[in-house]
Scaffold this motif. Structure first.
Motif, PDB file in Angstrom:
ATOM      1  N   HIS A  97       0.852  -1.188   0.000  1.00 41.56           N
ATOM      2  CA  HIS A  97       0.000   0.000   0.000  1.00 41.56           C
ATOM      3  C   HIS A  97       0.889   1.240   0.000  1.00 41.56           C
ATOM      4  CE1 HIS A  97      -3.504   2.537   0.778  1.00 41.56           C
ATOM      5  NE2 HIS A  97      -2.727   3.198   1.625  1.00 41.56           N
ATOM      6  N   CYS A  98       0.846   1.999  -1.088  1.00 43.87           N
ATOM      7  CA  CYS A  98       1.616   3.241  -1.183  1.00 43.87           C
ATOM      8  C   CYS A  98       0.745   4.381  -0.670  1.00 43.87           C
ATOM      9  CB  CYS A  98       2.054   3.490  -2.623  1.00 43.87           C
ATOM     10  SG  CYS A  98       3.173   2.233  -3.269  1.00 43.87           S
ATOM     11  N   ALA A  99       0.985   4.789   0.543  1.00 46.33           N
ATOM     12  CA  ALA A  99       0.123   5.761   1.214  1.00 46.33           C
ATOM     13  C   ALA A  99       0.335   7.173   0.689  1.00 46.33           C
ATOM     14  CB  ALA A  99       0.381   5.726   2.713  1.00 46.33           C
ATOM     15  N   ALA A 100      -0.758   7.903   0.607  1.00 43.99           N
ATOM     16  CA  ALA A 100      -0.694   9.303   0.201  1.00 43.99           C
ATOM     17  C   ALA A 100      -0.214  10.184   1.349  1.00 43.99           C
ATOM     18  CB  ALA A 100      -2.062   9.766  -0.273  1.00 43.99           C
ATOM     19  N   MET A 109      -3.597   0.395   7.302  1.00 47.06           N
ATOM     20  CA  MET A 109      -3.028  -0.589   8.223  1.00 47.06           C
ATOM     21  C   MET A 109      -4.121  -1.225   9.077  1.00 47.06           C
ATOM     22  SD  MET A 109      -0.079  -0.026  11.149  1.00 47.06           S
ATOM     23  CE  MET A 109      -1.168   1.055  12.130  1.00 47.06           C
ATOM     24  N   LEU A 110      -5.024  -0.411   9.594  1.00 47.88           N
ATOM     25  CA  LEU A 110      -6.122  -0.944  10.402  1.00 47.88           C
ATOM     26  C   LEU A 110      -7.063  -1.806   9.561  1.00 47.88           C
ATOM     27  CD1 LEU A 110      -7.046   2.131  12.648  1.00 47.88           C
ATOM     28  CD2 LEU A 110      -5.961  -0.008  13.366  1.00 47.88           C
ATOM     29  N   ALA A 111      -7.286  -1.386   8.313  1.00 44.39           N
ATOM     30  CA  ALA A 111      -8.145  -2.170   7.419  1.00 44.39           C
ATOM     31  C   ALA A 111      -7.522  -3.540   7.157  1.00 44.39           C
ATOM     32  CB  ALA A 111      -8.363  -1.413   6.112  1.00 44.39           C
ATOM     33  N   ARG A 112      -6.225  -3.576   6.921  1.00 47.97           N
ATOM     34  CA  ARG A 112      -5.536  -4.854   6.698  1.00 47.97           C
ATOM     35  C   ARG A 112      -5.596  -5.728   7.950  1.00 47.97           C
ATOM     36  NH1 ARG A 112      -3.605  -8.673   3.046  1.00 47.97           N
ATOM     37  NH2 ARG A 112      -1.871  -9.797   3.990  1.00 47.97           N
ATOM     38  N   LEU A 113      -5.408  -5.124   9.109  1.00 49.31           N
ATOM     39  CA  LEU A 113      -5.460  -5.870  10.362  1.00 49.31           C
ATOM     40  C   LEU A 113      -6.835  -6.513  10.548  1.00 49.31           C
ATOM     41  CD1 LEU A 113      -4.197  -6.708  13.039  1.00 49.31           C
ATOM     42  CD2 LEU A 113      -4.865  -4.480  13.973  1.00 49.31           C
ATOM     43  N   ASN A 114      -7.889  -5.751  10.329  1.00 49.79           N
ATOM     44  CA  ASN A 114      -9.245  -6.293  10.458  1.00 49.79           C
ATOM     45  C   ASN A 114      -9.502  -7.395   9.437  1.00 49.79           C
ATOM     46  OD1 ASN A 114     -10.026  -4.606  12.589  1.00 49.79           O
ATOM     47  ND2 ASN A 114     -10.553  -2.937  11.193  1.00 49.79           N
ATOM     48  N   VAL A 181       2.146 -10.849   8.828  1.00 48.82           N
ATOM     49  CA  VAL A 181       3.056  -9.741   9.147  1.00 48.82           C
ATOM     50  C   VAL A 181       2.616  -8.495   8.413  1.00 48.82           C
ATOM     51  CG1 VAL A 181       5.395  -8.837   8.803  1.00 48.82           C
ATOM     52  CG2 VAL A 181       5.072 -11.159   9.672  1.00 48.82           C
ATOM     53  N   LEU A 182       2.560  -7.385   9.152  1.00 49.10           N
ATOM     54  CA  LEU A 182       2.331  -6.070   8.564  1.00 49.10           C
ATOM     55  C   LEU A 182       3.598  -5.259   8.791  1.00 49.10           C
ATOM     56  CD1 LEU A 182      -0.577  -7.198   9.413  1.00 49.10           C
ATOM     57  CD2 LEU A 182      -1.306  -4.804   9.347  1.00 49.10           C
ATOM     58  N   LEU A 183       4.235  -4.810   7.730  1.00 50.46           N
ATOM     59  CA  LEU A 183       5.410  -3.947   7.833  1.00 50.46           C
ATOM     60  C   LEU A 183       4.943  -2.507   7.674  1.00 50.46           C
ATOM     61  CD1 LEU A 183       8.086  -5.876   5.749  1.00 50.46           C
ATOM     62  CD2 LEU A 183       8.169  -5.390   8.186  1.00 50.46           C
ATOM     63  N   ALA A 184       5.049  -1.741   8.722  1.00 51.17           N
ATOM     64  CA  ALA A 184       4.507  -0.385   8.724  1.00 51.17           C
ATOM     65  C   ALA A 184       5.602   0.663   8.538  1.00 51.17           C
ATOM     66  CB  ALA A 184       3.768  -0.124  10.035  1.00 51.17           C
ATOM     67  N   TRP A 225       1.816  -7.721   4.362  1.00 50.87           N
ATOM     68  CA  TRP A 225       1.345  -6.401   3.944  1.00 50.87           C
ATOM     69  C   TRP A 225       2.460  -5.405   4.193  1.00 50.87           C
ATOM     70  CZ3 TRP A 225       0.679  -1.706   6.529  1.00 50.87           C
ATOM     71  CH2 TRP A 225      -0.126  -0.741   5.897  1.00 50.87           C
ATOM     72  N   VAL A 226       2.718  -4.531   3.224  1.00 47.01           N
ATOM     73  CA  VAL A 226       3.780  -3.530   3.339  1.00 47.01           C
ATOM     74  C   VAL A 226       3.166  -2.150   3.163  1.00 47.01           C
ATOM     75  CG1 VAL A 226       5.986  -2.716   2.452  1.00 47.01           C
ATOM     76  CG2 VAL A 226       5.449  -5.165   2.390  1.00 47.01           C
ATOM     77  N   GLY A 227       3.236  -1.351   4.210  1.00 44.38           N
ATOM     78  CA  GLY A 227       2.734   0.022   4.161  1.00 44.38           C
ATOM     79  C   GLY A 227       3.857   0.975   3.846  1.00 44.38           C
ATOM     80  N   VAL A 228       3.813   1.613   2.663  1.00 49.95           N
ATOM     81  CA  VAL A 228       4.898   2.461   2.194  1.00 49.95           C
ATOM     82  C   VAL A 228       4.539   3.923   2.375  1.00 49.95           C
ATOM     83  CG1 VAL A 228       6.336   3.087   0.222  1.00 49.95           C
ATOM     84  CG2 VAL A 228       5.575   0.717   0.521  1.00 49.95           C
TER      85      VAL A 228
END
Length: 230
Positions: A97-100, A109-114, A181-184, A225-228
């Motif tokens: 997810h390439c965050a704005a 991140m919360l959406a992926r966790l849920n 795993v979520l990489l934040a 999941w990778v949060g960029v």
């Protein structure tokens, strides 16, 4: 010093000492080889090249981080990339997810966790949110708290099973594996091609940071999941 001490207790007798190392997962500066502490592996070294932890999709994605990076393994042999020859499982493709912006990152991140917590057979204890720094881990916990997510910091985790999401740095997760795993807060430049000219010191730092990212990615057994952040 620890390895040298253990070797001094058993010497070179057959099956006296078993050591397992992975030079590609070296995320600290410095290091050593077994030859430097007087241990010979001649005729006794075995390469473990079948991956039972990750899915093929996660490993293929993570290998991009270290594809051309040189490293020296515990025997003192130079190599590049990931030497795995076979993977035993398949699963879903990693999600990037390439965050704005910061808010967008935290919502995603919360959406992926849920989403992963709704999967059959996945509980909060199966999920880890990993970051590069302690400050970033604190930021993640600041987001989870008002959202009502039960969590525990890896700094306080004692290893006993607990129904809570674990949050901490990649360094604290080294040697472990987790179902999800979520990489934040991953910096976008670490995923981009390094086409700009860099000094030797800058290149070394980038390789070290990407290797740490590789370690974080390969903690995941089934979902990644990778949060960029820009």
């Amino acid at each position: 010093m620890m390895v040298s001490l253990l070797h001094s207790l058993v010497g070179d007798r057959s099956d006296g000492l078993t050591l397992i190392g992975d030079g590609q997962q070296t995320i600290y500066r410095g290091g050593y080889t077994l030859g430097e502490v007087g241990i010979s592996l001649e005729g006794r070294g075995v390469v473990l090249d079948v991956n039972h932890r990750n899915t093929a999709e996660i490993l293929d994605f993570a290998k991009q981080m270290v594809a051309a990076d040189p490293f020296t393994d515990i025997e003192g042999v130079d190599g590049t990339g990931d030497a795995v020859s076979a993977v035993t499982r398949n699963g879903p493709a990693p999600v990037v997810h390439c965050a704005a912006g910061r808010a967008d990152h935290d919502v995603a991140m919360l959406a992926r966790l849920n989403e992963v917590l709704r999967l059959v057979g996945t509980s909060r204890g199966d999920v880890r949110i990993l970051t590069a720094t302690n400050r970033q881990a604190d930021d993640v916990m600041t987001v989870l708290r008002p959202a009502g997510v039960r969590f525990v910091s890896l700094k306080d985790y004692d290893g006993k099973p607990v129904d809570a999401v674990k949050v901490g740095t990649v360094k604290r997760s080294k040697g472990h594996e987790f179902k999800q795993v979520l990489l934040a807060h991953v910096r976008g430049r670490l995923l981009a091609d390094a086409r700009a000219s860099m000094s030797e010191a800058e290149r070394e730092r980038r390789e070290l940071e990407r290797r740490e990212l590789y370690v974080g990615m390969t903690r995941a057994r089934y979902g990644l999941w990778v949060g960029v952040c820009r």
